[in-house]
Write a protein that holds these residues in place. Structure first.
Motif, PDB file in Angstrom:
ATOM      1  N   ILE A 102       0.883  -1.175   0.000  1.00  0.00           N
ATOM      2  CA  ILE A 102       0.000   0.000   0.000  1.00  0.00           C
ATOM      3  C   ILE A 102       0.913   1.216   0.000  1.00  0.00           C
ATOM      4  CG2 ILE A 102      -1.786   1.251   1.289  1.00  0.00           C
ATOM      5  CD1 ILE A 102      -2.381  -1.404   2.756  1.00  0.00           C
ATOM      6  N   ALA A 103       0.661   2.172  -0.870  1.00  0.00           N
ATOM      7  CA  ALA A 103       1.484   3.382  -0.865  1.00  0.00           C
ATOM      8  C   ALA A 103       0.642   4.564  -1.316  1.00  0.00           C
ATOM      9  CB  ALA A 103       2.704   3.216  -1.765  1.00  0.00           C
ATOM     10  N   GLY A 104       1.118   5.758  -0.957  1.00  0.00           N
ATOM     11  CA  GLY A 104       0.402   6.972  -1.341  1.00  0.00           C
ATOM     12  C   GLY A 104       0.747   8.047  -0.344  1.00  0.00           C
ATOM     13  N   PRO A 105       0.250   9.240  -0.594  1.00  0.00           N
ATOM     14  CA  PRO A 105       0.627  10.357   0.281  1.00  0.00           C
ATOM     15  C   PRO A 105       0.033  10.244   1.676  1.00  0.00           C
ATOM     16  CG  PRO A 105      -1.050  11.041  -1.282  1.00  0.00           C
ATOM     17  CD  PRO A 105      -0.660   9.647  -1.674  1.00  0.00           C
ATOM     18  N   CYS A 106       0.697  10.885   2.627  1.00  0.00           N
ATOM     19  CA  CYS A 106       0.126  10.987   3.975  1.00  0.00           C
ATOM     20  C   CYS A 106      -1.264  11.598   3.816  1.00  0.00           C
ATOM     21  CB  CYS A 106       1.027  11.872   4.841  1.00  0.00           C
ATOM     22  SG  CYS A 106       0.364  12.170   6.486  1.00  0.00           S
ATOM     23  N   SER A 107      -1.324  12.743   3.105  1.00  0.00           N
ATOM     24  CA  SER A 107      -2.603  13.427   2.905  1.00  0.00           C
ATOM     25  C   SER A 107      -2.844  13.706   1.425  1.00  0.00           C
ATOM     26  CB  SER A 107      -2.586  14.798   3.593  1.00  0.00           C
ATOM     27  OG  SER A 107      -2.223  14.678   4.942  1.00  0.00           O
ATOM     28  N   ALA A 108      -4.121  13.621   1.041  1.00  0.00           N
ATOM     29  CA  ALA A 108      -4.511  14.155  -0.257  1.00  0.00           C
ATOM     30  C   ALA A 108      -4.504  15.673  -0.085  1.00  0.00           C
ATOM     31  CB  ALA A 108      -5.897  13.671  -0.634  1.00  0.00           C
ATOM     32  N   GLU A 109      -3.799  16.392  -0.965  1.00  0.00           N
ATOM     33  CA  GLU A 109      -3.670  17.850  -0.788  1.00  0.00           C
ATOM     34  C   GLU A 109      -4.398  18.619  -1.887  1.00  0.00           C
ATOM     35  OE1 GLU A 109       0.562  18.229  -0.706  1.00  0.00           O
ATOM     36  OE2 GLU A 109       0.743  17.095   1.164  1.00  0.00           O
ATOM     37  N   SER A 110      -4.330  18.068  -3.097  1.00  0.00           N
ATOM     38  CA  SER A 110      -5.041  18.669  -4.224  1.00  0.00           C
ATOM     39  C   SER A 110      -5.280  17.548  -5.225  1.00  0.00           C
ATOM     40  CB  SER A 110      -4.197  19.762  -4.883  1.00  0.00           C
ATOM     41  OG  SER A 110      -3.097  19.149  -5.545  1.00  0.00           O
ATOM     42  N   GLU A 111      -6.160  17.807  -6.167  1.00  0.00           N
ATOM     43  CA  GLU A 111      -6.436  16.760  -7.148  1.00  0.00           C
ATOM     44  C   GLU A 111      -5.163  16.456  -7.953  1.00  0.00           C
ATOM     45  OE1 GLU A 111      -9.902  17.439  -9.470  1.00  0.00           O
ATOM     46  OE2 GLU A 111      -9.867  15.400 -10.273  1.00  0.00           O
ATOM     47  N   ASP A 112      -4.426  17.516  -8.309  1.00  0.00           N
ATOM     48  CA  ASP A 112      -3.204  17.309  -9.105  1.00  0.00           C
ATOM     49  C   ASP A 112      -2.173  16.501  -8.335  1.00  0.00           C
ATOM     50  OD1 ASP A 112      -4.204  18.593 -11.223  1.00  0.00           O
ATOM     51  OD2 ASP A 112      -3.071  20.477 -10.950  1.00  0.00           O
ATOM     52  N   GLN A 113      -1.996  16.873  -7.067  1.00  0.00           N
ATOM     53  CA  GLN A 113      -0.996  16.145  -6.253  1.00  0.00           C
ATOM     54  C   GLN A 113      -1.381  14.677  -6.149  1.00  0.00           C
ATOM     55  OE1 GLN A 113      -2.232  15.303  -2.916  1.00  0.00           O
ATOM     56  NE2 GLN A 113      -0.376  14.669  -1.827  1.00  0.00           N
ATOM     57  N   LEU A 114      -2.657  14.391  -5.903  1.00  0.00           N
ATOM     58  CA  LEU A 114      -3.064  12.993  -5.703  1.00  0.00           C
ATOM     59  C   LEU A 114      -2.972  12.203  -7.007  1.00  0.00           C
ATOM     60  CD1 LEU A 114      -4.114  10.937  -3.631  1.00  0.00           C
ATOM     61  CD2 LEU A 114      -6.408  11.447  -4.453  1.00  0.00           C
ATOM     62  N   LEU A 115      -3.509  12.776  -8.067  1.00  0.00           N
ATOM     63  CA  LEU A 115      -3.481  12.051  -9.348  1.00  0.00           C
ATOM     64  C   LEU A 115      -2.047  11.900  -9.859  1.00  0.00           C
ATOM     65  CD1 LEU A 115      -6.663  13.450 -11.105  1.00  0.00           C
ATOM     66  CD2 LEU A 115      -6.264  11.122 -10.335  1.00  0.00           C
ATOM     67  N   GLY A 116      -1.260  12.963  -9.688  1.00  0.00           N
ATOM     68  CA  GLY A 116       0.153  12.904 -10.124  1.00  0.00           C
ATOM     69  C   GLY A 116       0.892  11.804  -9.385  1.00  0.00           C
ATOM     70  N   THR A 117       0.681  11.739  -8.058  1.00  0.00           N
ATOM     71  CA  THR A 117       1.345  10.698  -7.263  1.00  0.00           C
ATOM     72  C   THR A 117       0.848   9.324  -7.709  1.00  0.00           C
ATOM     73  OG1 THR A 117       1.375  12.242  -5.381  1.00  0.00           O
ATOM     74  CG2 THR A 117       1.847   9.939  -4.891  1.00  0.00           C
ATOM     75  N   ALA A 118      -0.465   9.179  -7.831  1.00  0.00           N
ATOM     76  CA  ALA A 118      -1.044   7.874  -8.177  1.00  0.00           C
ATOM     77  C   ALA A 118      -0.496   7.361  -9.500  1.00  0.00           C
ATOM     78  CB  ALA A 118      -2.567   7.993  -8.238  1.00  0.00           C
ATOM     79  N   ARG A 119      -0.400   8.248 -10.493  1.00  0.00           N
ATOM     80  CA  ARG A 119       0.099   7.824 -11.817  1.00  0.00           C
ATOM     81  C   ARG A 119       1.504   7.261 -11.702  1.00  0.00           C
ATOM     82  NH1 ARG A 119      -1.924  13.201 -13.819  1.00  0.00           N
ATOM     83  NH2 ARG A 119      -4.118  12.754 -14.207  1.00  0.00           N
TER      84      ARG A 119
ATOM     85  N   TRP B  31      -8.980  13.143   6.290  1.00  0.00           N
ATOM     86  CA  TRP B  31      -9.257  13.744   7.608  1.00  0.00           C
ATOM     87  C   TRP B  31      -8.032  13.409   8.433  1.00  0.00           C
ATOM     88  CZ3 TRP B  31     -13.080  10.335   5.492  1.00  0.00           C
ATOM     89  CH2 TRP B  31     -14.188  10.983   4.950  1.00  0.00           C
ATOM     90  N   LYS B  32      -7.219  14.411   8.777  1.00  0.00           N
ATOM     91  CA  LYS B  32      -5.936  14.125   9.416  1.00  0.00           C
ATOM     92  C   LYS B  32      -5.970  14.389  10.914  1.00  0.00           C
ATOM     93  CE  LYS B  32      -3.031  12.827   7.571  1.00  0.00           C
ATOM     94  NZ  LYS B  32      -2.801  11.395   7.236  1.00  0.00           N
ATOM     95  N   PRO B  33      -5.606  13.395  11.709  1.00  0.00           N
ATOM     96  CA  PRO B  33      -5.555  13.587  13.164  1.00  0.00           C
ATOM     97  C   PRO B  33      -4.254  14.277  13.541  1.00  0.00           C
ATOM     98  CG  PRO B  33      -4.937  11.332  12.601  1.00  0.00           C
ATOM     99  CD  PRO B  33      -5.154  12.060  11.306  1.00  0.00           C
ATOM    100  N   ARG B  34      -4.227  15.597  13.531  1.00  0.00           N
ATOM    101  CA  ARG B  34      -2.976  16.307  13.800  1.00  0.00           C
ATOM    102  C   ARG B  34      -2.799  16.561  15.291  1.00  0.00           C
ATOM    103  NH1 ARG B  34      -0.654  18.361   9.458  1.00  0.00           N
ATOM    104  NH2 ARG B  34       1.193  17.834  10.657  1.00  0.00           N
ATOM    105  N   THR B  35      -1.544  16.574  15.718  1.00  0.00           N
ATOM    106  CA  THR B  35      -1.242  16.755  17.144  1.00  0.00           C
ATOM    107  C   THR B  35      -1.720  18.125  17.629  1.00  0.00           C
ATOM    108  OG1 THR B  35       0.646  15.318  16.877  1.00  0.00           O
ATOM    109  CG2 THR B  35       0.657  16.722  18.825  1.00  0.00           C
ATOM    110  N   LYS B  36      -1.502  19.159  16.811  1.00  0.00           N
ATOM    111  CA  LYS B  36      -1.862  20.521  17.239  1.00  0.00           C
ATOM    112  C   LYS B  36      -2.931  21.110  16.313  1.00  0.00           C
ATOM    113  CE  LYS B  36       1.746  21.860  20.147  1.00  0.00           C
ATOM    114  NZ  LYS B  36       3.132  21.698  19.745  1.00  0.00           N
ATOM    115  N   PRO B  37      -3.876  21.882  16.902  1.00  0.00           N
ATOM    116  CA  PRO B  37      -4.841  22.560  16.033  1.00  0.00           C
ATOM    117  C   PRO B  37      -4.127  23.668  15.252  1.00  0.00           C
ATOM    118  CG  PRO B  37      -5.090  23.293  18.308  1.00  0.00           C
ATOM    119  CD  PRO B  37      -4.060  22.199  18.329  1.00  0.00           C
ATOM    120  N   GLY B  38      -4.748  24.063  14.171  1.00  0.00           N
ATOM    121  CA  GLY B  38      -4.158  25.165  13.399  1.00  0.00           C
ATOM    122  C   GLY B  38      -3.200  24.656  12.344  1.00  0.00           C
TER     123      GLY B  38
END
Ligand code: PEP
Ligand code: MN
Length: 366
Positions: free
Chosen positions: A24-41, A56-63
């Motif tokens: 299984i591989a892929g970005p930590c987060s989907a950031e934009s359609e281009d980033q996700l599709l570019g990575t996937a390709r 939906w990212k469980p981040r340690t700090k808000p903001g």
């Protein structure tokens, strides 16, 4: 005779993945359609089996960047359409589950900060009742195998049949080489207690550093994990979360190329004969160890009786300190690590104290 362990990929029956291990591989987060599709390709060329992305990212700090939310689900659906890769997303609440099911996401994973909470796990299990979707359960952030298994049990009681676990390491208070300590004894214990549950390693969150991913992944394969979940991003240095640990697609390809995907077993006659001979030697060495420990405990009992008779306390800190230092020294001279000798003697000493306490009680009763 050596038995042939099952060498099958457990995910075959889920109809995902084709190689000996699930990748299984892929970005930590989907950031934009281009980033996700570019990575996937690019990842298709790495021969991965499943595309991951957190929305939906469980981040340690808000903001800090908390993920793009449900909007990213449509990008994942598009990536799947283009690449034919099944997609996996992290869910933490029933509304995440509903959104993923509505969009036809193929697999779900539960993050470490959710596994740790029985209320959240029960809510997820209730939302998934009667749904036939594979769910991967990451270990809780603290090294508690029962909490991990409790999360799995809540899902399986809700009727889910395709459940795997993901080892992503454990939080510790002090600084360490790893972002999350692997404590390999825990996934090994998991494998021993539940050989039927497939287990995947996430070397990205264990290491927290792209340069360590290969070594952690190789160790997992040596321990017969059933797959790997690795974070990969088309431009890791620009990533909005976990930038340091993500690999560029060409780095991922290189890691996957270098990894030795060990077999569970070899039928080769020379291999099996040699292994059997060596194992006989191990059996003999273990008998010697047990005989030596038995003899040591007998002497410990004798000392216990003697201390009791002379009204002397069991614990003798000076003697204990001297034993520990001299045994660690002796071990180091023979290439046995300090950590190993310390743990070994702590264990022996604790057992010796229990033995002497038992002697004291016996004498009290007389
Ligand atoms: C992740 O996979 O990006 C993630 C947040 O994982 P974990 O729950 O292991 O921290
Ligand atoms: Mn991450």
């Amino acid at each position: 005779m050596l038995k042939t362990p099952n060498n099958n990929n457990p995910f075959e029956s889920w109809n995902i993945g084709s190689g000996p291990k699930l990748i299984i591989a892929g970005p930590c987060s989907a950031e934009s359609e281009d980033q996700l599709l570019g990575t996937a390709r690019e990842l298709v060329a790495c021969n991965i089996d499943v595309l991951r992305a957190g929305i939906w990212k469980p981040r340690t700090k808000p903001g800090t960047f908390a993920g793009v939310g449900a909007e990213g689900l449509a990008w994942l659906a598009r990536a799947r359409q283009e690449t034919a890769l099944p997609v996996i997303v992290e869910v933490a609440t029933p509304s995440h589950v509903d959104a993923c099911l509505e969009q036809g996401i193929d697999l779900l994973w539960v993050g470490a900060r959710t596994t740790v909470n029985p209320f959240s796990m029960q809510a997820l299990a209730d939302a998934l009742r009667g749904v036939d979707i594979p769910v991967l359960v990451k270990n809780p952030i603290n090294p508690d195998i029962d909490l991990w298994l409790g999360a799995v049990e809540r899902l399986s009681r809700a009727g889910l049949q395709k459940i795997a676990v993901v080892h992503r390491g454990f939080s510790a208070a002090n600084e360490n080489l790893y972002r999350n300590r692997p404590y390999w004894t825990i996934p090994i214990e998991m494998k021993l207690r539940h050989p039927e549950i497939p287990i995947i390693c996430d070397p990205s969150h264990i290491s927290g550093d792209g340069r360590l991913v290969f070594a952690v992944a190789q160790k997992a394969l040596d321990l017969l994990f059933d797959g790997l979940m690795i974070e990969a991003h088309i431009a890791p240095e620009t990533a909005l979360s976990d930038a340091r640990q993500q690999l560029a697609p060409d780095q991922l390809a290189e890691v996957l190329r270098r990894l030795d995907f060990k077999r569970a077993y070899s039928d080769d006659i020379e291999f099996t004969t040699t292994l059997e001979q060596l194992r006989e030697q191990i059996d003999l060495a273990d008998e010697t160890i047990i005989a030596a420990l038995t003899k040591r405990m007998r002497i410990v009992d004798e000392i216990g009786q003697y201390k009791q008779k002379n009204h002397v306390a069991i614990l003798q800190p000076e003697r204990w300190k001297e034993i520990l230092t001299s045994r660690i020294d002796a071990g180091l001279k023979r290439n046995l690590s300090e950590r190993f000798m310390r743990e070994l003697y702590r264990c022996i000493h604790a057992e010796s104290i229990l033995h002497q306490e038992a002697q004291f009680k016996k004498d009290d009763q007389n």
